[in-house]
Motif scaffolding. Structure first.
Motif, PDB file in Angstrom:
ATOM      1  N   ARG A 126       0.833  -1.194   0.000  1.00 19.15           N
ATOM      2  CA  ARG A 126       0.000   0.000   0.000  1.00 19.15           C
ATOM      3  C   ARG A 126       0.869   1.247   0.000  1.00 19.15           C
ATOM      4  NH1 ARG A 126      -2.720   3.302   4.234  1.00 19.15           N
ATOM      5  NH2 ARG A 126      -4.467   4.339   3.197  1.00 19.15           N
ATOM      6  N   LEU A 131     -12.619  -3.984  -6.711  1.00 16.45           N
ATOM      7  CA  LEU A 131     -11.986  -2.677  -6.535  1.00 16.45           C
ATOM      8  C   LEU A 131     -12.493  -1.682  -7.580  1.00 16.45           C
ATOM      9  CD1 LEU A 131      -8.270  -3.647  -5.760  1.00 16.45           C
ATOM     10  CD2 LEU A 131     -10.024  -2.877  -4.154  1.00 16.45           C
ATOM     11  N   ASN A 144     -14.364   1.640  -6.176  1.00 17.16           N
ATOM     12  CA  ASN A 144     -13.590   2.875  -6.311  1.00 17.16           C
ATOM     13  C   ASN A 144     -13.860   3.624  -7.607  1.00 17.16           C
ATOM     14  OD1 ASN A 144     -12.174   2.358  -3.848  1.00 17.16           O
ATOM     15  ND2 ASN A 144     -10.925   0.862  -4.961  1.00 17.16           N
ATOM     16  N   TYR A 178      -3.545  -0.492  -8.374  1.00 19.44           N
ATOM     17  CA  TYR A 178      -4.987  -0.397  -8.223  1.00 19.44           C
ATOM     18  C   TYR A 178      -5.292   0.689  -7.200  1.00 19.44           C
ATOM     19  CZ  TYR A 178      -4.627  -5.272  -9.927  1.00 19.44           C
ATOM     20  OH  TYR A 178      -4.325  -6.405 -10.618  1.00 19.44           O
ATOM     21  N   ALA A 204      -7.086   1.751  -4.020  1.00 23.99           N
ATOM     22  CA  ALA A 204      -7.588   0.961  -2.894  1.00 23.99           C
ATOM     23  C   ALA A 204      -7.424   1.747  -1.608  1.00 23.99           C
ATOM     24  CB  ALA A 204      -6.847  -0.377  -2.792  1.00 23.99           C
ATOM     25  N   GLN A 241      -9.853  -1.603   2.229  1.00 25.40           N
ATOM     26  CA  GLN A 241      -9.852  -2.561   1.126  1.00 25.40           C
ATOM     27  C   GLN A 241      -8.551  -3.346   1.074  1.00 25.40           C
ATOM     28  OE1 GLN A 241     -10.591   0.275  -1.975  1.00 25.40           O
ATOM     29  NE2 GLN A 241     -12.805  -0.038  -1.961  1.00 25.40           N
ATOM     30  N   VAL A 242      -7.434  -2.667   1.317  1.00 25.60           N
ATOM     31  CA  VAL A 242      -6.147  -3.364   1.327  1.00 25.60           C
ATOM     32  C   VAL A 242      -6.118  -4.408   2.443  1.00 25.60           C
ATOM     33  CG1 VAL A 242      -3.667  -3.080   1.681  1.00 25.60           C
ATOM     34  CG2 VAL A 242      -4.912  -1.445   0.269  1.00 25.60           C
TER      35      VAL A 242
END
Length: 651
Positions: free
Chosen positions: A546, A568, A572, A586, A588, A592-593
């Motif tokens: 991340r 995702l 998003n 992506y 995120a 979500q991660v």
């Protein structure tokens, strides 16, 4: 043949027309022109040959191109044949296929035991019958006999069945000197070919007239001329030589209309262009199987991000590429055709396989496995309407491959229903995302006759990969092993406590199988994507980490399973973003991660971990509420919460 016919024509009562036709052909052939297949005299020769069951030599092409791991594949095509070319895993298999075709332009050099390849693209090579057809450096394929005789003179060689192929490029002089005593001594057949128009994209019986994908013309009859047929508004087309006997078509705007191609006084062809692809029903090819990656999927719960309100412009090259993908995908794309199209348009430092994956994760293309054959066929994603809800309003997202004509239909339908369309461009080379606000999916379905598809998301089961536990490996060989150092499959059999191997079918009649071996046992997959993810999970080596609001790939390869990527995208409202130099990411959030890290334990570096809400409230109370409480990503946080880097969590 020409010498015999010359005497025969001169000494008989042949018509004046035959005299003139033969003289034209003989003069052109004597000037080393071979693009004469459409000449009236050669058509007479072919009709006589057909009547007497005489097989004329074939014009065969043999190309070398790399797959997503940089490993060579070989494709054999026959000119003017409706059959799709055959793809082979080894040079030995490709050479055998050429031998079965009979007389051809490549048969004698193949029988001599060597094949010379010249470069035709960034990483693509084509076989040529003689060194005089080459420029710069070449690669050389050698049979087993010649490998032992001259292999050391050409540098490093890599086995490809019983044949070998040079690893590095070799100068023409060095290759010719090494093979001087072994060159085919007999005269190679002089193949008569057409003035060929290739390299573009067809939509029905027309060429797509987008400037980025205009076709090229191959002829040895001089600079071609392209003239519009009775349309004063047609754009002026010019031809520019880009290499010997090969010409690119140039235009200042998209091309539409009928044109006449003239390469000499005696040859002409008609070209029909359209600026936008015809709308067609994508046909699923027969004898193909689905290629699922994630088994556990459930209806999507919760809302998505707020939809945009603007219609973002799309760069011309990307717009041309998306239109070309649709135009040529009616019966599906073979990877050997699709990757060159991507390489032609995307930036040189962007991996075309990464961009192809972004098309899959954006629902534009869907891969299918060729039943009992190696390789995949990419079919167009079906256009569908996805009803979505954000915190503020309901809206509709569009899935699938949508050409320009259907985009216009969509905009007109939304406007007629009182809504507004939107299109989001996250980066210049991310696939655009399209939808509408202020309308319902059901009303649009009635107007456009597009199906409605509910959004889904992965369930809570970790590592819910679609594996293949029943497959047996007796008919396979272990060909390549994943290199943890380079992040690629390679020929080196490096040792590791977790091994990912790629097994190839001995008869090239089935898909490659990916085997992950660890202390917990073995797991077999047909999907390359999930095999790489499983190997990273077993080894505890993150594929992604991340960074701010993005999930960024740490190496040069690897993707999230398709269902996670689609989730995702829905939440998003942003498609995956390929980037130059091997980048891929992506959008995120932290939550979500964290959820993806639970689904793929060990393969995701989730970075910072958020404290429980009660801890932030307690910290604020202890400070006499000098610390401000904020609500972010579904949690209550303290504005002064320090970060302890040694714990990789908030202290």
């Amino acid at each position: 043949m020409l010498a015999s016919l010359r005497n025969l024509v001169d000494r008989t009562n042949a018509s004046k027309g035959l005299h003139e036709a033969f003289d034209e052909f003989y003069t052109a052939y004597s000037q080393d022109q071979r693009s004469l297949a459409d000449h009236r005299f050669w058509k007479l020769v072919l009709s006589v040959a057909a009547g007497r069951n005489v097989q004329m030599p074939s014009d065969v092409s043999l190309e070398v191109y790399p797959d997503e791991d940089g490993l060579p594949h070989f494709r054999v095509d026959v000119a003017d044949s409706s059959d799709r070319g055959s793809v082979h895993a080894t040079l030995q298999s490709a050479v055998a296929a050429i031998a079965k075709l009979g007389a051809s332009n490549l048969l004698k050099v193949v029988e001599a035991g060597y094949v010379v390849f010249r470069r035709i693209g960034t990483s693509r090579w084509t076989a040529v019958p003689r060194f005089s057809d080459c420029r710069g450096e070449v690669r050389v394929g050698l049979c087993n006999r010649l490998t032992a005789a001259v292999g050391t003179k050409l540098g490093r060689l890599r086995a490809s069945g019983d044949w070998s192929l040079t690893v590095d490029t070799v100068s023409i002089a060095r290759a010719e000197d090494a093979l001087r005593r072994l060159l085919a001594r007999e005269e190679l057949p002089q193949i008569i070919s057409s003035v060929t128009v290739t390299g573009g994209v067809r939509t029905d019986h027309h060429w797509l007239g987008r400037r980025s994908v205009l076709p090229t013309i191959t002829t040895d009859l001089g600079l071609p001329m392209i003239l519009a047929e009775g349309d004063d508004d047609a754009p002026a087309l010019a031809c520019k030589e880009i290499e010997p006997n090969r010409y690119a078509i140039r235009s200042k705007r998209p091309v539409a209309g009928a044109f006449e191609l003239r390469s000499s006084a005696s040859t002409a062809a008609r070209l029909h262009f359209v600026a936008d692809a015809f709308v067609h029903d994508g046909q699923r090819p027969n004898n193909h199987d689905d290629a699922p990656e994630w088994k556990d999927r459930v209806p999507m719960v919760g809302g998505s991000a707020e939809p945009p309100t603007a219609w973002d412009p799309v760069p011309e090259q990307l717009d041309d590429l998306m239109e070309a993908v649709y135009a040529g995908g009616r019966r599906g794309w073979a990877e050997a055709d699709l990757i060159p199209l991507l390489e032609r348009i995307i930036p040189d430092d962007m991996n075309p396989w990464d961009f192809l994956r972004s098309l899959q994760e954006s629902t534009v293309l869907t891969p299918l496995l060729r039943s009992r054959h190696r390789g995949r066929t990419w079919i167009l994603g079906s256009v569908s309407l996805v009803p979505m809800r954000s915190r503020g309003a309901d809206f509709v997202l569009v899935d699938g491959c949508v050409p320009a004509m259907q985009r216009r239909d969509f905009k007109q339908a939304v406007t007629a229903l009182g809504g507004n369309v939107f299109r989001r461009m996250a980066t210049p080379w991310a696939v655009p995302l399209m939808g509408a606000i202020g309308v319902t999916a059901e009303n649009l379905r009635e107007r456009l006759d597009w199906p409605v598809k509910p959004p889904t998301m992965p369930g809570k089961r970790a590592a819910a990969f679609d594996d293949d536990p029943q497959r047996r490996l007796e008919a396979y060989r272990k060909a390549y092993v994943w290199s943890w150092g380079t992040g690629r499959f390679s020929y080196d059999q490096a040792s590791s406590h977790v091994q990912l191997a790629r097994w190839v079918h001995l008869g090239e009649r089935d898909h490659d199988v990916y085997v992950v071996s660890a202390s917990s046992g073995e797991r077999m997959f047909v999907s390359r994507c999930v095999a790489i993810a499983e190997a990273h999970m077993q080894a505890g080596k993150p594929m992604y980490r991340r960074e701010a609001d993005r999930l960024v790939r740490t190496g040069l390869d690897g993707f999230l399973p398709d269902q996670i990527a689609h989730w995702l995208r829905y939440e998003n409202l942003s498609n995956a973003q390929p980037a130059p130099a091997g980048g891929y990411s992506y959008q995120a959030s932290q939550a979500q991660v964290a959820a993806i890290a639970r689904l793929l334990p060990g393969a995701i570096d989730a970075g910072l971990t958020l404290p429980a809400s009660w801890a932030a409230v307690a910290a604020a109370r202890r400070s006499g509420f000098a610390e401000r409480l904020v609500f972010k990503e579904g949690r209550v946080l303290s504005s002064r919460t320090p970060f302890d880097p040694t714990q990789r969590s908030y202290a």
